[in-house]
Design a protein around this motif. Structure first.
Motif, PDB file in Angstrom:
ATOM      1  N   ARG A 271       0.809  -1.307   0.025  1.00 12.37           N
ATOM      2  CA  ARG A 271      -0.048  -0.019  -0.099  1.00 12.37           C
ATOM      3  C   ARG A 271       0.843   1.133  -0.004  1.00 12.37           C
ATOM      4  O   ARG A 271       2.083   1.125   0.962  1.00 12.37           O
ATOM      5  CB  ARG A 271      -0.739  -0.064   1.323  1.00 12.37           C
ATOM      6  N   VAL A 272       0.737   2.418  -0.779  1.00 10.90           N
ATOM      7  CA  VAL A 272       1.378   3.447  -0.889  1.00 10.90           C
ATOM      8  C   VAL A 272       0.446   4.543  -0.630  1.00 10.90           C
ATOM      9  O   VAL A 272      -0.552   4.841  -1.234  1.00 10.90           O
ATOM     10  CB  VAL A 272       2.089   3.595  -2.220  1.00 10.90           C
ATOM     11  N   GLU A 273       0.863   5.191   0.750  1.00  7.49           N
ATOM     12  CA  GLU A 273       0.007   6.716   0.741  1.00  7.49           C
ATOM     13  C   GLU A 273       0.801   7.720   1.270  1.00  7.49           C
ATOM     14  O   GLU A 273       2.083   7.776   1.847  1.00  7.49           O
ATOM     15  CB  GLU A 273      -0.516   5.983   2.179  1.00  7.49           C
ATOM     16  N   LEU A 274       0.739   8.535   0.352  1.00 14.62           N
ATOM     17  CA  LEU A 274       1.647   9.792   0.182  1.00 14.62           C
ATOM     18  C   LEU A 274       0.769  11.067   0.350  1.00 14.62           C
ATOM     19  O   LEU A 274      -0.411  11.285   0.165  1.00 14.62           O
ATOM     20  CB  LEU A 274       2.228   9.968  -1.631  1.00 14.62           C
ATOM     21  N   ARG A 275       1.413  11.949   0.483  1.00 13.49           N
ATOM     22  CA  ARG A 275       0.932  13.563   0.607  1.00 13.49           C
ATOM     23  C   ARG A 275       1.501  14.429  -0.414  1.00 13.49           C
ATOM     24  O   ARG A 275       2.800  14.704  -0.797  1.00 13.49           O
ATOM     25  CB  ARG A 275       1.411  14.036   1.967  1.00 13.49           C
ATOM     26  N   LEU A 276       0.827  15.073  -1.248  1.00  9.63           N
ATOM     27  CA  LEU A 276       1.157  15.583  -2.382  1.00  9.63           C
ATOM     28  C   LEU A 276       1.497  17.099  -1.957  1.00  9.63           C
ATOM     29  O   LEU A 276       1.147  17.543  -0.832  1.00  9.63           O
ATOM     30  CB  LEU A 276      -0.139  15.742  -3.435  1.00  9.63           C
ATOM     31  N   PRO A 277       2.111  17.784  -2.751  1.00 12.57           N
ATOM     32  CA  PRO A 277       2.766  19.328  -2.289  1.00 12.57           C
ATOM     33  C   PRO A 277       1.439  20.301  -1.996  1.00 12.57           C
ATOM     34  O   PRO A 277       1.643  20.915  -0.975  1.00 12.57           O
ATOM     35  CB  PRO A 277       3.237  19.729  -3.590  1.00 12.57           C
ATOM     36  N   SER A 278       0.278  19.822  -2.527  1.00 12.39           N
ATOM     37  CA  SER A 278      -0.901  20.825  -2.217  1.00 12.39           C
ATOM     38  C   SER A 278      -1.386  20.470  -0.798  1.00 12.39           C
ATOM     39  O   SER A 278      -2.277  21.185  -0.281  1.00 12.39           O
ATOM     40  CB  SER A 278      -1.872  20.573  -3.181  1.00 12.39           C
ATOM     41  N   GLY A 279      -1.103  19.382  -0.153  1.00 17.56           N
ATOM     42  CA  GLY A 279      -1.514  18.720   1.055  1.00 17.56           C
ATOM     43  C   GLY A 279      -2.494  17.728   0.818  1.00 17.56           C
ATOM     44  O   GLY A 279      -2.940  16.921   1.914  1.00 17.56           O
ATOM     45  N   ARG A 280      -3.201  17.643  -0.603  1.00 16.00           N
ATOM     46  CA  ARG A 280      -3.810  16.406  -0.728  1.00 16.00           C
ATOM     47  C   ARG A 280      -3.163  14.792  -0.750  1.00 16.00           C
ATOM     48  O   ARG A 280      -2.097  14.869  -0.622  1.00 16.00           O
ATOM     49  CB  ARG A 280      -4.393  16.432  -2.050  1.00 16.00           C
ATOM     50  N   SER A 281      -4.085  13.907  -0.145  1.00 22.21           N
ATOM     51  CA  SER A 281      -3.468  12.727   0.235  1.00 22.21           C
ATOM     52  C   SER A 281      -3.748  11.827  -1.442  1.00 22.21           C
ATOM     53  O   SER A 281      -4.679  12.036  -2.164  1.00 22.21           O
ATOM     54  CB  SER A 281      -4.442  11.866   0.948  1.00 22.21           C
ATOM     55  N   TRP A 282      -2.698  10.884  -1.484  1.00 15.25           N
ATOM     56  CA  TRP A 282      -2.956  10.311  -2.862  1.00 15.25           C
ATOM     57  C   TRP A 282      -2.345   8.852  -2.279  1.00 15.25           C
ATOM     58  O   TRP A 282      -1.360   8.414  -1.692  1.00 15.25           O
ATOM     59  CB  TRP A 282      -1.715  10.630  -3.564  1.00 15.25           C
ATOM     60  N   ALA A 283      -3.148   7.737  -2.735  1.00 13.38           N
ATOM     61  CA  ALA A 283      -2.807   6.463  -2.164  1.00 13.38           C
ATOM     62  C   ALA A 283      -3.273   5.384  -3.302  1.00 13.38           C
ATOM     63  O   ALA A 283      -4.036   5.640  -4.334  1.00 13.38           O
ATOM     64  CB  ALA A 283      -3.742   6.161  -1.285  1.00 13.38           C
ATOM     65  N   ARG A 284      -2.402   4.285  -3.449  1.00  8.93           N
ATOM     66  CA  ARG A 284      -2.488   3.367  -4.326  1.00  8.93           C
ATOM     67  C   ARG A 284      -2.250   1.953  -3.598  1.00  8.93           C
ATOM     68  O   ARG A 284      -1.522   2.014  -2.577  1.00  8.93           O
ATOM     69  CB  ARG A 284      -1.574   3.209  -5.573  1.00  8.93           C
TER      70      ARG A 284
END
Length: 259
Positions: free
Chosen positions: A188-201
């Motif tokens: 599972r990959v859970e990241l924080r984008l520069p805008s602060g939004r979450s991104w997950a796959r």
């Protein structure tokens, strides 16, 4: 006919091109070495030009591309080196013009592509959208090399999500490309984008998890930074193994993240 590349992706690819080209104005010293061994700023730009032209041909004239392209394990390195050698003595203004022309041709090819089209490339055929994502990834990666060479700190944007997506979907490739057994399931990959939004796959509840900053993940999967030099955290052996060899670009195995 529906375009094979979403408008949002074309806009983000164009923005990535524009942001990198702005780092190489008239008067730039093209011989400044980058962190990529043996490559200077001019070589990085020349490589991007050559690959844009190859991608334009692959989309617009796939038959000619298949006929002319070398086998990936035999002639690809020579082909890519030829892109650099052919332009190594060009003044910066001429290089910039060739760059703009090649990218404009690539955009025209992507705009004329169609959904369902399969584009030949160095490896399995792919959709126009996947190839556009791969071009954006290369602009990000080589853009980082150029920025580092010129001692410029780039402001990250949410365009990183495209690089992160490519990094995730090349999980199996990263192992298979090195002749290693592919784990049965990705982390599972859970990241924080520069805008602060979450991104997950990846599967929720997975035993292996990668978390952290999207920029760090993008730098690792493009092998621009070692995982231990980032804020990424890994849980599980598969996650650790993957980030040590993660590679989201085509070709033979690279030296590893930060290698």
């Amino acid at each position: 006919m529906d375009c094979g590349v979403p408008r949002e992706l074309l806009d983000d690819l164009t923005a990535e091109f524009d942001s990198l080209r702005a780092l190489v104005p008239s008067g730039t010293n093209l011989r400044r070495p980058t962190p990529a061994a043996g490559w200077d700023v001019g070589a990085s730009v020349s490589h991007l030009i050559g690959c844009d032209l190859l991608a334009e041909e692959a989309v617009g004239d796939p038959g000619e591309f298949r006929r002319a392209r070398p086998a990936m394990d035999v002639g690809l390195a020579e082909l890519l080196e030829g892109h650099i050698t052919a332009r190594q003595d060009l003044p910066v203004e001429q290089l910039r013009q060739e760059w703009a022309d090649a990218f404009a041709a690539l955009l025209r090819a992507f705009t004329s592509s169609r959904r369902g089209q399969k584009v030949p490339w160095f490896g399995p055929p792919m959709s126009p959208a996947t190839l556009a994502t791969a071009r954006l990834m290369e602009y990000f990666a080589h853009g980082q090399d150029v920025a580092d060479a010129l001692k410029i700190v780039r402001r990250p944007t949410d365009r990183l999500r495209h690089v992160c997506h490519l990094g995730f979907v090349t999980f199996e490739f990263s192992f298979a490309n090195r002749g290693l057994p592919v784990p049965p399931s990705p982390p599972r990959v859970e990241l924080r984008l520069p805008s602060g939004r979450s991104w997950a796959r990846g599967p929720e509840g997975a035993d292996a998890v990668v978390t952290g900053d999207a920029l760090d993940f993008a730098l690792v999967v493009t092998q621009r930074k070692h995982r231990l030099d980032t804020s990424l955290t890994c849980r599980g052996e598969v996650a650790e193994q993957w980030l040590a060899i993660a590679q989201c670009f085509a070709g033979p195995p690279g030296p590893g993240a930060g290698g």
